[in-house]
Design a protein around this motif. Structure first.
Motif, PDB file in Angstrom:
ATOM      1  N   ILE A  57       0.867  -1.185   0.000  1.00 57.76           N
ATOM      2  CA  ILE A  57       0.000   0.000   0.000  1.00 57.76           C
ATOM      3  C   ILE A  57       0.903   1.233   0.000  1.00 57.76           C
ATOM      4  O   ILE A  57       1.835   1.342   0.794  1.00 57.76           O
ATOM      5  N   HIS A  59       1.646   5.374   0.286  1.00 59.91           N
ATOM      6  CA  HIS A  59       1.130   6.589   0.924  1.00 59.91           C
ATOM      7  C   HIS A  59       2.221   7.629   0.925  1.00 59.91           C
ATOM      8  O   HIS A  59       3.375   7.327   1.248  1.00 59.91           O
TER       9      HIS A  59
ATOM     10  N   PRO B 523      -0.659  13.075   4.291  1.00 59.88           N
ATOM     11  CA  PRO B 523      -1.397  13.356   3.061  1.00 59.88           C
ATOM     12  C   PRO B 523      -2.271  12.184   2.580  1.00 59.88           C
ATOM     13  O   PRO B 523      -3.405  12.393   2.161  1.00 59.88           O
ATOM     14  N   ASN B 524      -1.761  10.963   2.624  1.00 62.06           N
ATOM     15  CA  ASN B 524      -2.562   9.833   2.138  1.00 62.06           C
ATOM     16  C   ASN B 524      -2.780   8.778   3.199  1.00 62.06           C
ATOM     17  O   ASN B 524      -3.006   7.625   2.885  1.00 62.06           O
ATOM     18  N   GLY B 525      -2.667   9.141   4.475  1.00 63.79           N
ATOM     19  CA  GLY B 525      -2.863   8.125   5.504  1.00 63.79           C
ATOM     20  C   GLY B 525      -1.730   7.118   5.479  1.00 63.79           C
ATOM     21  O   GLY B 525      -0.620   7.419   5.037  1.00 63.79           O
ATOM     22  N   CYS B 526      -2.000   5.906   5.946  1.00 66.75           N
ATOM     23  CA  CYS B 526      -0.965   4.875   5.963  1.00 66.75           C
ATOM     24  C   CYS B 526      -1.616   3.529   5.714  1.00 66.75           C
ATOM     25  O   CYS B 526      -2.815   3.434   5.519  1.00 66.75           O
ATOM     26  N   ALA B 527      -0.796   2.484   5.764  1.00 70.39           N
ATOM     27  CA  ALA B 527      -1.296   1.149   5.462  1.00 70.39           C
ATOM     28  C   ALA B 527      -2.223   0.623   6.558  1.00 70.39           C
ATOM     29  O   ALA B 527      -2.863  -0.404   6.380  1.00 70.39           O
ATOM     30  N   ARG B 530      -5.911   3.430   5.961  1.00 76.55           N
ATOM     31  CA  ARG B 530      -6.654   3.443   4.689  1.00 76.55           C
ATOM     32  C   ARG B 530      -7.576   2.230   4.529  1.00 76.55           C
ATOM     33  O   ARG B 530      -8.748   2.395   4.194  1.00 76.55           O
ATOM     34  N   PRO B 531      -7.069   0.984   4.785  1.00 75.67           N
ATOM     35  CA  PRO B 531      -8.001  -0.144   4.672  1.00 75.67           C
ATOM     36  C   PRO B 531      -9.178  -0.009   5.636  1.00 75.67           C
ATOM     37  O   PRO B 531     -10.314  -0.360   5.303  1.00 75.67           O
ATOM     38  N   GLN B 550      -6.853   0.750  -4.042  1.00 71.54           N
ATOM     39  CA  GLN B 550      -5.516   1.080  -3.548  1.00 71.54           C
ATOM     40  C   GLN B 550      -5.486   1.174  -2.032  1.00 71.54           C
ATOM     41  O   GLN B 550      -4.427   1.317  -1.439  1.00 71.54           O
ATOM     42  N   SER B 551      -6.637   1.144  -1.400  1.00 73.28           N
ATOM     43  CA  SER B 551      -6.674   1.161   0.056  1.00 73.28           C
ATOM     44  C   SER B 551      -6.990  -0.226   0.607  1.00 73.28           C
ATOM     45  O   SER B 551      -7.406  -0.361   1.751  1.00 73.28           O
ATOM     46  N   ARG B 552      -6.834  -1.213  -0.228  1.00 76.14           N
ATOM     47  CA  ARG B 552      -7.024  -2.569   0.272  1.00 76.14           C
ATOM     48  C   ARG B 552      -5.685  -3.270   0.315  1.00 76.14           C
ATOM     49  O   ARG B 552      -4.830  -3.052  -0.548  1.00 76.14           O
TER      50      ARG B 552
END
Ligand code: SRM
Ligand SMILES: Cc1cc2nc3c(=O)[nH]c(=O)nc-3n(C[C@H](O)[C@H](O)[C@H](O)COP(=O)(O)OP(=O)(O)OC[C@H]3O[C@@H](n4cnc5c(N)ncnc54)[C@H](O)[C@@H]3O)c2cc1C
Ligand code: SF4
Ligand code: FES
Lengths: 103, 822
Positions: A57, A59, B523-527, B530-531, B550-552
């Motif tokens: 993933i 980010h 900015p885009n969170g993390c692993a 996001r899931p 992309q968040s899975r």
């Protein structure tokens, strides 16, 4: 190296935002990542136990490896502390909506 | 833009933690200047005790070295004491004349030791125990002198006495109270502690009031005289009679103080430009003297300095542990009880164990442990969370291991483990490695230990053990995370519950909006987040929130399970564990055609093809689709399997058609995503060959219908499912099971299995909403069916997708062709 070493790979749009594509190169798989207009390229092998980083993933400018969750800094290929290690990075750029890679 | 200026006074534990938190969430916001009266960078004050005891050195206990200040562009004035705050000109002035202007000021001046106002208190050889200088003075005295007297038998006094004794001094501890550590222990435990300290060579004088300190011929202290008239020799006197918040500077500046610098729930003083944290502070009338609450304050304060404005500090429950090697003492909360309280007491004087638990109604409110403190952090967690312990009251005294657990959670006790013992089986981390990291890197929390050592970061079954190790290394500084209000991850201060509520109430349907509106700090969170967000959005707004691949996690994106070598495993669904010759043939054919190295029968009653190349997946799925087979979701936080036994279809004991019931349930739930994976089983009679007793939903046939069990788990820590209800028809099984699972889908936190969900909300809550409220049950069931409506097999979708489409390209690699070279 000359500019002719840049290989055209795909359109920027072919890589999903916050996602990746795998480029099959003679030297081994290369993972291409995209965050909006920025593209990164690293050897598709995690410095930990070789996990396929392309499958992680993404980010910001990092990716979390799918196998044991190491975080890899994509512009340098380095693992984020406290983990230690580095994977090879490649030069990559976007021109006219096309992704060019120096591999 | 011009950066704002932040000045901090007091370079100690609370202040520096605030800066660390601030740099993490708003690294660019301030130009930071720090004044510290001590000539050292920030160090771990609580480890002065092991330094005195000779177990560590000053170098070992530095938390942030000089480089840290430089790397973070912090101007550090070490060894300079601030003597004045000019609130009008907004600047501070140090004793050497150095000045610094501020937009925000942070006061973290700690506290001063309380020095008994007795004649002789200023003599050479009379010291307090607070900082490196004091510790050095004690070490020096121990090398040349013989008699030490420690005044005060609290935590600090005992640790000082122990250290001096280990350095060879004859130590007497003088105490005014009737027993030692009376603020942390009751009399029986204090007596046991005193006895074991006496065995180590310490002498005690209780109920003794110091009258004066007497000087010797050399002008140094030489004796202590008591009100009773007695005198004892003393070459060194350590005052450990308590601390007072250090508010001199603040008071002089006219800030309101009342036994501490008074702050509100955002750690702001009466001057809105001035914040304060640490021991100098009085919050809701309490000044804390342990680091754990100060770190909580630091977090909140940093959040407000960063102008995020979320989070308030509401006070802390504290716990203490004495850091004397070989002696285990723990106490937390109200350990003395009182009217309306019950005590449960275990007292074994020869065995050296004492435990007292104080209950108020169905809540644990205090604990005091001596000798065996292994369950201290568990009790502390129960106290902090205010958890209802009614169901476990009978076992409470015997600790967490007695709660019917066959997993390996904390079976071995931390303290007695050798350094070479493996703590984390997943990552192969030994106790010694963890202890070393805690000490060298100055770790305080479970998260820190996870990050640095990987221990407890995988399956988590060793978490209890790691917490025990932490507690034994850092004592009362260890603060178990409040399990109900823990932030989702490092990207936000909000917990799962808050985020879910916001998504529902504010009708968010995509991740960027959630992150923007709820002020994510990345900015885009993390692993991790996001899931979770993707699940909350799609489960709260089915057919409306769009799934974000992309968040899975890769397994759910590729609809197959990633293997250690980067290949995938493929598990087709076999409804209820049933299969046909045609399906088996299709599996055999696929295994040959795609050169599958391993074919295995899984623990879930179906067949796994392991080692498939990612590029081959869509073609293999197309072949399975031909044979009418669909995804088994062996990879998803979703419905996994419904195991069945042969049941009344064939079995001589069968009371119900368990195979058919299982297939019905599995077909109904096909494609159901959930906070974590969900497994069901249906057995035809109470012999229970399908092992329904350890499933998220277990159904057991009886003559008159079915019994339904919920929240079992056969994984990391085996948990037996709990009886839920009894029903009489197949339709009711579907409705009750469906409604239960929908409630879990709506209320469960991401990665929380049903057992943990029910542990959190209580079985009664769930029964109330599903079993006892028919209307609500129907509504839940309808929402489940609505969410699952029109679900399409993900394998078929991908097999049919064009290679270039978004679904198809996931499985295509790109070749570099010479011709494409520009
Ligand atoms: C294939 C299978 C083992 C087998 O060969 O039999 C299996 C394989 C994995 N299990 Fe399992 N589990 C399998 C049955 C079980 C069972 C037994 C069962 O389902 O009846 C359990 C205990 C029952 C339970 O879950 O309550 C089980 C408890 C776990 C756990 C612990 C879950 C827990 O909450 O305690 C994990 C870890 C997790 O999910 O976080 C896990 C995780 C895994 C993963 C997915 C690890 C991963 O994330 O990569 C394994 C994938 C291996 C691989 O390389 O593909 N597996 N796993 C079984 C597949 C069943 C199926 O047909 O779908
Ligand atoms: C020996 C010992 C053992 C301990 N053991 C434990 C334990 O096991 N568990 C636990 O939770 N707690 C323990 N504590 C308590 C813990 O250390 C304190 O709670 C914590 O350090 C307080 O943090 P603080 O930042 O508020 O104050 P401090 O860490 O004391 O920092 C305040 C700093 O401000 C400086 N300062 C003060 N005034 C000024 C000024 N005007 N200008 C510039 N600088 C100034 C001081 O010199 C000091 O360095 C122990 C304390 C001691 C002394
Ligand atoms: S299949 Fe399950 S038990 Fe076996 S190694 Fe993998 S996760 Fe562990
Ligand atoms: S292989 Fe990447 S984290 Fe282990």
């Amino acid at each position: 190296m000359t500019t002719s070493d840049w290989a055209q790979i795909c359109a920027l749009e072919d890589i999903p935002h916050l996602g990746s594509r795998v480029v099959r190169a003679a030297s081994g798989d290369i993972a291409l990542f995209r965050n909006e207009g920025r593209v990164f390229a690293v050897h598709d092998k995690c410095p930990h136990k070789g996990g396929p980083l392309s499958q992680g993933i993404m980010h910001g400018d990092t990716v979390t490896c799918p196998l044991h969750s190491w975080k890899i800094q994509l512009d340098t290929g380095a693992a984020i502390a406290p983990d230690v290690g580095c994977t090879r990075r490649f030069d990559v750029k976007v021109e006219n909506g096309q992704v060019l890679l120096k591999a | 833009m011009q950066k704002k200026r932040l000045v901090m006074v007091g370079n100690g534990m609370a202040g520096c933690r605030t800066l660390e938190e601030l740099l993490r969430i708003a690294p660019e916001m301030y130009d930071i200047t720090v004044f510290g009266a001590e000539p050292h960078p920030n160090y771990n004050r609580i480890l002065l005790s092991p330094v005195l005891a000779g177990e560590m050195t000053v170098q070992d206990i530095i938390l942030n070295d000089w480089d840290w200040y430089r790397d973070n562009q912090i101007t550090l004035h070490a060894g300079r004491k601030v003597v004045k705050i000019d609130r009008i000109a907004r600047k501070v002035i140090a004793d050497d004349g150095t000045e610094a202007e501020y937009d925000r000021l942070l006061l973290a001046t700690g506290s001063n030791p309380f020095i008994l106002p007795v004649p002789g208190k200023d003599l050479p050889g009379v010291i307090a125990y607070r900082d490196i200088a004091d510790t050095d003075a004690m070490i020096e005295a121990a090398a040349t002198r013989r008699h030490a007297v420690v005044i005060g038998a609290g935590l600090l006094g005992l640790e000082a006495a122990n250290g001096l004794a280990l350095r060879g001094m004859d130590v007497t501890i003088v105490h005014l109270g009737a027993w030692i550590m009376e603020r942390q222990l009751d009399k029986p435990s204090a007596d046991m502690l005193q006895a074991s300290l006496e065995k180590k060579g310490l002498a005690f004088l209780l109920e003794k009031q110091t009258e004066s300190l007497i000087a010797g011929a050399d002008g140094r202290v030489s004796a202590v005289r008591f009100k009773s008239g007695e005198t004892i020799p003393a070459d060194l006197v350590v005052m450990a009679a308590g601390i007072r918040p250090n508010t001199d500077l603040a008071e002089k500046a006219g800030l309101y103080c009342n036994r501490g610098l008074v702050v509100n729930d955002t750690l702001q003083t009466y001057d809105p430009k001035i914040y304060a944290v640490g021991e100098c502070v009085s919050h809701r009338g309490i000044a804390y003297g342990l680091v754990a609450p100060l770190f909580e304050q630091a977090k909140v304060c940093a959040n407000h300095l960063a102008q995020y404005g979320i989070g308030t500090y509401k006070g802390s429950v504290t716990s203490t542990k004495l850091k004397v090697t070989g002696i285990d003492v723990f106490s937390a909360g109200n350990f003395t009880g009182g009217p309306g309280c019950d005590d449960i007491v275990l007292h074994d004087p020869s065995g050296g164990v004492y435990k007292r638990l104080v209950l108020e109604g169905d809540r644990l409110v205090g604990a005091c442990l001596y000798g065996d403190t292994a369950d201290g952090s568990w009790y502390f967690q129960l106290i902090k969370d205010g958890q209802d312990i009614h169901a476990v009251r009978d076992h409470l005294m015997f600790g967490q291991n007695h709660l019917g657990d066959v997993g390996h959670k904390g079976q071995t006790q931390a303290a007695s483990m050798p350094d070479t013992a493996e703590v984390c089986g997943c990552n192969g981390v030994c106790k010694g490695t963890i202890v070393k990291a805690i000490k060298e890197k100055g770790l305080f929390s479970l998260d820190d230990v996870r990050k640095h050592t990987k221990a407890s970061s995988s399956c988590g079954s060793c978490t209890g053990l790691v917490e025990q190790i932490l507690a034994s290394c850092v004592g009362g500084a260890y603060q178990p995370a409040n399990s109900t209000s823990k932030p989702m991850c490092g990207c936000t201060d909000r917990n799962h519950g808050d985020v879910r509520t916001a998504i529902r109430e504010r009708h968010f349907i995509d991740i960027p909006t959630v992150m923007r509106e709820l002020q994510w700090t990345t900015p885009n969170g993390c692993a991790s987040c996001r899931p979770a967000l993707n699940y909350y959005l799609t489960s709260t707004w089915p057919h409306e929130a769009k799934d974000d691949p992309q968040s899975r996690f890769i397994n759910e994106r590729a609809h197959a399970n990633i293997q250690k070598d980067g290949t995938y495993s493929v598990v087709p669904r076999m409804w209820g564990g049933l299969t046909t010759p045609g399906e088996l043939r299709a599996i055999a054919d696929a295994a040959e055609k795609y050169k599958v190295p391993t074919v295995k029968v899984t623990g879930g009653q179906r067949i796994d093809l392991l080692g498939v190349k990612k590029d081959d997946l869509p073609a293999m799925w197309a072949d399975f689709a031909q044979a009418g087979m669909v995804s088994g979701h062996a990879y998803g936080k979703s419905l996994r399997t419904v195991k069945t036994c042969v049941g009344a279809e064939h079995c001589r004991f069968g009371t119900q058609l368990s195979m058919s019931m299982g297939v019905k349930l599995e077909k109904m739930l096909f494609g159901m995503y959930s906070p974590h994976k969900v497994k069901l089983a249906v057995s035809g009679c109470p012999r229970n060959c399908a092992e329904a007793g350890i499933k998220d939903v277990g159904v057991i046939g009886v003559e008159s219908g079915y019994e339904i069990y919920v929240a079992g788990n056969g994984g990391i820590k085996t948990e037996v499912a709990q009886y839920f209800c009894k029903v009489s028809s197949d339709e009711e099984v579907m409705e009750y099971a469906g409604a239960f699972l929908q409630l879990y889908r709506e209320e469960g936190w991401y990665l929380e299995r049903t057992v943990h969900y029910i542990e959190r909300v209580g079985l009664d809550h769930v029964k109330g909403k599903v079993v006892e409220d028919a209307e609500n049950r129907k509504a839940l069931y309808d929402r489940l069916l609505f969410a699952l409506q029109d679900y399409k097999d993900p394998w078929l979708e991908r097999a049919e997708a064009d290679r270039k489409s978004e679904l198809g390209r996931e499985f295509r690699t790109i070749a570099i062709r010479e011709a494409m070279k520009a």
